[in-house]
Structures are given as C-alpha cells and as structure tokens.
Motif scaffolding. Structure first.
Motif, PDB file in Angstrom:
ATOM      1  N   SER A  22       0.821  -1.421  -0.049  1.00 20.76           N
ATOM      2  CA  SER A  22      -0.008  -0.162   0.073  1.00 20.76           C
ATOM      3  C   SER A  22       0.782   1.236  -0.180  1.00 20.76           C
ATOM      4  O   SER A  22       0.478   2.326  -0.467  1.00 20.76           O
ATOM      5  CB  SER A  22      -1.166   0.054   1.176  1.00 20.76           C
ATOM      6  OG  SER A  22      -1.825  -1.088   1.212  1.00 20.76           O
ATOM      7  N   PHE A  23       2.146   1.195   0.470  1.00 19.51           N
ATOM      8  CA  PHE A  23       3.119   2.338   0.496  1.00 19.51           C
ATOM      9  C   PHE A  23       4.251   2.030   0.012  1.00 19.51           C
ATOM     10  O   PHE A  23       5.430   2.065   0.881  1.00 19.51           O
ATOM     11  CB  PHE A  23       3.039   2.883   2.189  1.00 19.51           C
ATOM     12  CG  PHE A  23       1.734   3.069   2.762  1.00 19.51           C
ATOM     13  CD1 PHE A  23       1.093   4.301   2.677  1.00 19.51           C
ATOM     14  CD2 PHE A  23       1.061   2.183   3.486  1.00 19.51           C
ATOM     15  CE1 PHE A  23      -0.029   4.861   3.082  1.00 19.51           C
ATOM     16  CE2 PHE A  23      -0.090   2.398   4.092  1.00 19.51           C
ATOM     17  CZ  PHE A  23      -0.568   3.832   4.071  1.00 19.51           C
ATOM     18  N   LEU A  26       6.264   6.961  -0.025  1.00 20.81           N
ATOM     19  CA  LEU A  26       5.846   8.020   0.831  1.00 20.81           C
ATOM     20  C   LEU A  26       6.452   8.959   1.643  1.00 20.81           C
ATOM     21  O   LEU A  26       8.085   8.847   1.748  1.00 20.81           O
ATOM     22  CB  LEU A  26       4.632   7.293   1.843  1.00 20.81           C
ATOM     23  CG  LEU A  26       5.234   6.837   3.154  1.00 20.81           C
ATOM     24  CD1 LEU A  26       4.324   6.803   4.060  1.00 20.81           C
ATOM     25  CD2 LEU A  26       6.182   5.519   3.128  1.00 20.81           C
ATOM     26  N   SER A  81      10.305   3.953   1.792  1.00 23.37           N
ATOM     27  CA  SER A  81       9.304   3.064   1.649  1.00 23.37           C
ATOM     28  C   SER A  81       8.948   2.306   2.879  1.00 23.37           C
ATOM     29  O   SER A  81       9.986   2.273   3.751  1.00 23.37           O
ATOM     30  CB  SER A  81       9.732   1.921   0.723  1.00 23.37           C
ATOM     31  OG  SER A  81      10.816   1.691   0.928  1.00 23.37           O
TER      32      SER A  81
END
Length: 405
Positions: A22-23, A26, A81
């Motif tokens: 999901s990430f 970021l 990440s």
C-alpha cells in the motif's frame, strides 16, 4: 462457524504485504528523536509528532548524500518506503532521501534569488579580486561569542601574530542578522578598517544560514571595496554570499588560513630572496671586475680609434662630395654667364657696325631709314659707321625691293 486461527508469521506476512504494497513510496514529516548513528555508517532514529512515532533507518550510501547533519529535535521530511520487520513485529520507514522541513520551499526561493542576482552580474568571476599577500588588518564579521571567531583568532595567532584582527560583531541568525551583517560590511569599507574581510559563521541548519543569503548581505559583499572571504557553515553548507564573495572558504578556520599568510613562510621567502639577490650581485660585480681588467690605456685608445676612424672617413667623404658639388655648380654658373655675355655682345649695335653695317637716318629729324620709300631726291642723310659719320644727299631712290639704281 469457527474463525480461522492465524500463526504469528502468517499475520505478520499479511500485514507486511498490506503495508509494503500500500505504501511503496511516501514522505513522512516529523521530529527526529533517539538519533543513533552506527559505526557502520547507517543512521537509526525515530520520527515522531505529538501523537505517534515511527522507526526509521537511513543506510550509509544515502546518509553520505545528506546536505545537513541530523540531530534530535530537528524537524525533517523523510521520503522512502515502509518495511515490516517480522522478527520484531515492527515496521519502519527505509529513508531514501531526507531534507529539513520547509527546506524545499527555502531552496526554491534561494534558487530563484540566485538566478536573479546572477543575471545582474553579482556573481561574475571576472569581477573577483585577489586577496592581499600580506594584510595588516583582517576584519571578521561574525558573532562575537561564536566558535567561528575563536577558531579564526586561534589560527591567526598561530600563523602570524604580526597581523591584527578587528572584530565587527553582529548577529548571525534571526530576523535582525542580515541587516547587522550588511551594516558591518559597509562600516568596514567606510572607515577602511581592514585589508581583507572574513564574513561568516559556524555550521547550522538551512534556516540558520539564511541571513547570509539575504539580498542586502549579498549586495554588501559584492559592493565591498575590501576583498571578502565568505566562510558560512561547514564544507557542505552554502549561502548566496559565497557566490558574491571574492573567495569562498569551506569553514571559518579555512578562511583564516586563506587570509593570514604564514609568517615563517614569508620570512623564509624573504631570506631566500635576499640570499639569491646577494649571490646575483656578487656574480655581476665579479664579472665587471674581470671586464675592467681586460682594458688598458692602449686598448682603450685602439677601441676609440676603431670607433673614430669610420666617422672621420665619412666626414672626409662628405667634405669631398660637398666641395665637388659646389665646384660643379660654380662651373655651371660661369658657363651660363659666359653664354649670356656672348648673346649680349652679339646684340650690341657697335658689334654689328663693326662687322661692316651702318645706320642711315634723316639728317634733320634723326628718323632711322629702313627702306628706300622713306627717302626722296635731295634729302640730306646721316650715315653712322663703326667709326665716325658720313653726310650724304639722296640723288635717286628705288622704291621697289631689289630695284637697281
């Protein structure tokens, strides 16, 4: 219906796939806490805010690329990440790049200001001046209580105690710093307080160094008639005053070494130069003595004759040429005079009469008779000869040319 029972590994793997999937990349903003650089070069720390915290790691290769030194309490933006570490049941952010919070906007503003000032020519290399070889006074525009000033004073005393240091105190961070820095640079120029200026401070965050990038400071550095060494922060730090200065030093200590020549080195150079000069002069004197010994009175007279003889010969040749030219002109003048005399003598009436000619005139009027038509029978004439005159009467005349009487 009985619920599924998960093992620790299974639930951890599920969370790992969920979080990491999901990430993938970021950016997290937070305050550094528990900062722990390791001996291997990796950096471990925690990012936190008022309500939560997350572990973070910055590996060695990425840590070397940082433009600042992290410390506890520093607010940063970390990009990377998320990674789940199953053995501990924890998750962390693996940081790829990190910058001080707000530094992106600051850097953007600085780049725009840099382009604008560069377009005005404030950073042109050809306008840079060389530092004086031996300054009598070094001016330092910095905080009077900072470590930068202590380093500069220590290095100056060690390298060359003959040079004076004039401290021009000012704030080096905060809202009032830029105006104070620019004012002290202008004061040093107005009163000619120094032969070279060191403008700077020790290291700090990007925000701490901002006063040295303010436009008033950059213009004061550019307009300074005194050469300026910019020494802002550590080697990786930079400010716009670096580009406007005549020389940029990586640290205040390096600035002191650039501004202050090593006294022992100068004394050695002077001693070496004096010794070389003495040797050259002695060599020249010795050569002159040898040269003088090679001359005697006879040699000098012979050398003089050698120089004089061609000159005398040229004088004699010129004299002969002049006399010959004058004589030639005299001869030509005499020939022209003799020729003119002969012409005049040939034109003299007496000479014509001497050759057998005579002049006939009317005895009464004296009119010269040139043709028979001017006479008539019985007319009295006077004939003038080369010697004497004859009177005659006209008996007969012939009026036509060639007519015989």
């Amino acid at each position: 219906m009985e619920s599924k029972i998960f093992s620790v590994s299974e639930i951890t793997d599920i969370l790992k796939d969920l979080i990491e999937g999901s990430f993938p990349f970021l950016t997290i903003e937070g305050e550094i806490s528990n900062y722990r650089p390791s001996s291997t070069g990796h950096i471990y720390f925690t990012l936190k805010d008022e309500k939560a915290a997350i572990a973070a790691v910055l590996f060695k290769g990425k840590a070397k690329a940082l433009s600042f030194t992290p410390y506890d309490g520093l607010k940063v933006k970390a990009s990377g990440s998320l990674s789940v570490y199953g053995a501990r049941g924890s998750y962390q952010i693996v940081v790829e790049k990190m910058e001080e919070s707000g530094s992106g906007e600051i850097l953007k503003m600085l780049e725009e200001r840099k382009r604008r000032l560069a377009a005005e020519g404030l950073f042109d290399a050809e306008k840079k001046r060389t530092l004086p070889f031996f300054p009598r006074r070094v001016g330092v525009v910095t905080s009077p209580t900072g470590a930068a000033l202590r380093d500069i004073l220590q290095i100056t005393r060690r390298r060359n105690p003959k040079i004076s240091v004039i401290v021009l105190p000012c704030a080096v961070q905060g809202a009032e710093a830029a105006e104070q820095i620019a004012s002290q640079i202008k004061r040093a120029n107005t009163f000619s307080l120094a032969d070279v200026l060191i403008v700077g401070r020790g290291g700090g965050s990007l925000e701490d160094l901002l006063p040295f990038s303010e436009e008033c400071v950059v213009r004061a550095v550019y307009e300074s008639a005194i050469p300026v060494i910019s020494a802002v922060g550590h080697e990786i730090d930079w400010a716009l005053s670096d580009f406007a200065s005549d020389v940029r030093a990586p640290t205040p200590s390096a600035a002191a070494e650039l501004a202050v020549p090593l006294l022992d080195g100068i004394l050695f150079q002077i001693s070496s130069a004096a010794e070389n000069l003495r040797a050259v002069m002695q060599n020249r004197v010795q050569n002159m003595k040898l040269l003088v010994k090679s001359f005697s009175a006879e040699n000098l007279e012979l050398r003089l004759r050698t120089i004089e003889q061609p000159l005398l010969q040229r004088f004699d040749d010129a004299k002969e040429d002049l006399l010959f030219s004058l004589q030639k002109r005299v001869d030509e003048a005499e020939n022209r005079i003799a020729f003119a005399r002969r012409i005049l003598e040939d034109a003299n009436p007496k000479s014509i009469l001497a050759r057998g000619y005579s002049v006939v005139s009317d005895a009464q009027t004296g009119e010269i008779i040139r043709k028979a038509a001017q006479t008539q029978s019985g007319q009295r004439l006077c004939i003038t000869l080369s010697e004497g005159k004859i009177g005659a009467d006209v008996i007969e005349t012939g009026n036509k040319t060639g007519e015989s009487i």
